[in-house]
Motif scaffolding. Structure first.
Motif, PDB file in Angstrom:
ATOM      1  N   LEU A   1       0.627  -1.337  -0.290  1.00  0.00           N
ATOM      2  CA  LEU A   1      -0.125   0.098   0.159  1.00  0.00           C
ATOM      3  C   LEU A   1       0.877   1.183   0.039  1.00  0.00           C
ATOM      4  CD1 LEU A   1      -2.683  -0.935   2.434  1.00  0.00           C
ATOM      5  CD2 LEU A   1      -2.848  -1.242   0.166  1.00  0.00           C
ATOM      6  N   THR A   2       1.972   1.318   0.455  1.00  0.00           N
ATOM      7  CA  THR A   2       2.917   2.232   0.682  1.00  0.00           C
ATOM      8  C   THR A   2       4.236   1.833   0.437  1.00  0.00           C
ATOM      9  OG1 THR A   2       3.489   2.214   3.005  1.00  0.00           O
ATOM     10  CG2 THR A   2       1.426   3.338   2.416  1.00  0.00           C
ATOM     11  N   ASP A   3       5.275   3.014   0.125  1.00  0.00           N
ATOM     12  CA  ASP A   3       6.542   2.719  -0.187  1.00  0.00           C
ATOM     13  C   ASP A   3       7.147   2.460   1.265  1.00  0.00           C
ATOM     14  OD1 ASP A   3       6.274   3.003  -2.900  1.00  0.00           O
ATOM     15  OD2 ASP A   3       6.824   5.047  -3.185  1.00  0.00           O
ATOM     16  N   ASP A   4       8.537   1.969   1.283  1.00  0.00           N
ATOM     17  CA  ASP A   4       9.027   1.879   2.695  1.00  0.00           C
ATOM     18  C   ASP A   4       9.646   3.286   2.836  1.00  0.00           C
ATOM     19  OD1 ASP A   4       9.057  -0.733   2.162  1.00  0.00           O
ATOM     20  OD2 ASP A   4      11.074  -1.221   1.813  1.00  0.00           O
ATOM     21  N   LYS A   5       9.385   3.699   4.173  1.00  0.00           N
ATOM     22  CA  LYS A   5       9.778   5.136   4.543  1.00  0.00           C
ATOM     23  C   LYS A   5      10.433   5.212   5.808  1.00  0.00           C
ATOM     24  CE  LYS A   5       6.105   7.218   1.714  1.00  0.00           C
ATOM     25  NZ  LYS A   5       4.626   8.160   1.954  1.00  0.00           N
ATOM     26  N   VAL A   6      11.026   6.470   5.982  1.00  0.00           N
ATOM     27  CA  VAL A   6      11.494   6.787   7.601  1.00  0.00           C
ATOM     28  C   VAL A   6      10.523   7.679   8.082  1.00  0.00           C
ATOM     29  CG1 VAL A   6      13.468   7.463   8.864  1.00  0.00           C
ATOM     30  CG2 VAL A   6      13.779   6.296   7.126  1.00  0.00           C
ATOM     31  N   LEU A   7       9.829   7.220   9.076  1.00  0.00           N
ATOM     32  CA  LEU A   7       8.789   8.175   9.688  1.00  0.00           C
ATOM     33  C   LEU A   7       8.748   8.370  11.136  1.00  0.00           C
ATOM     34  CD1 LEU A   7       5.764   6.931   7.703  1.00  0.00           C
ATOM     35  CD2 LEU A   7       7.159   9.024   7.210  1.00  0.00           C
ATOM     36  N   HIS A   8       8.486   9.264  11.807  1.00  0.00           N
ATOM     37  CA  HIS A   8       8.228   9.463  13.257  1.00  0.00           C
ATOM     38  C   HIS A   8       7.145   8.739  13.872  1.00  0.00           C
ATOM     39  CE1 HIS A   8      11.232  13.011  13.909  1.00  0.00           C
ATOM     40  NE2 HIS A   8      10.459  13.600  12.939  1.00  0.00           N
ATOM     41  N   ALA A   9       7.359   8.096  14.752  1.00  0.00           N
ATOM     42  CA  ALA A   9       6.447   7.145  15.466  1.00  0.00           C
ATOM     43  C   ALA A   9       4.975   7.680  15.521  1.00  0.00           C
ATOM     44  CB  ALA A   9       6.949   6.677  16.908  1.00  0.00           C
TER      45      ALA A   9
END
Length: 219
Positions: free
Chosen positions: A139-147
């Motif tokens: 559904l989404t790309d691999d990302k770096v995100l805040h919790a």
């Protein structure tokens, strides 16, 4: 290409694992949660698994490995091992996202899956998938995100989102109401990598590389 026998490894986290699948049937797997270097245990574990399943390295049609995100050193060990095996046997390879592998490891759970690995501070590597109980759709790309941002996305998807990966502990610091994958499916496993490898396009060993996501401070 009709792949008959697949050998997969996952060294993207604290667990080192390998799995063998033939014609869609999982013949066996090994997983060790260890502080030892993956380079010390990976190849002996692979040789033991192949021997126990009655196969040789030469019989493998496709070699697959988790290619990130995850431990920098661990990923390089897994990729290097698979490349060496591919070159030696003249076989093709497949690089699978560690997050996609986590999702496939939980494909038996129908619904939205959040694959989440701890990066640094309150940052996590994350991607969302959907399973129909047998196959997984990204559904989404691999990302770096805040919790907190990941928790917001989980809330937006509604109830029933299952979270897999060690990032769940970081998520629980900002949202206590998180549904966890069962303990035996929580961490990275080559079982998920070998399942995903059945649905990817193989490449030559020299085309296999590590996919890093930069866990820099954002926002």
């Amino acid at each position: 290409m009709s792949v008959l026998l697949i050998l997969a490894v996952d060294t993207s986290g604290k667990t080192a694992s390998c799995a063998v699948m033939q014609d869609g049937l999982l013949l066996g797997s090994r997983m060790i949660y260890t502080a030892r270097a993956h380079s010390q245990i990976l190849l002996p574990m692979v040789k033991s698994l192949l021997a126990d399943t009655g196969h040789t390295v030469q019989a493998v049609d496709l070699f697959a490995a988790a290619n990130g995100p995850g431990s920098y050193t661990g990923l390089r060990i897994g990729i290097a091992a698979v490349q060496a095996l591919g070159f030696a046997g003249g076989k093709q390879c497949a690089g699978i996202s560690s997050l996609e592998g986590l999702a496939w490891n939980n494909c038996g759970h129908a619904g939205i899956l959040c694959a989440c690995l701890k990066a640094r501070l309150d940052l996590c590597y994350c991607a969302f998938f959907e399973s129909d109980g047998e196959t997984v759709t990204r559904l989404t790309d691999d990302k770096v995100l805040h919790a907190a941002d990941i928790a917001g996305q989980i809330e937006a998807y509604g109830s029933g989102v299952t979270v897999a990966g060690d990032g769940i502990e970081t998520l629980r610091e900002v949202c206590a109401d998180i549904r966890s994958a069962p303990a035996h499916l929580l961490h990275q496993s080559a079982c998920g990598i070998v399942l995903a490898a059945m649905h990817t396009t193989p490449v030559q060993p020299d085309q296999l590389g590590v996919s890093y996501l930069q866990a820099v401070k954002i926002g």
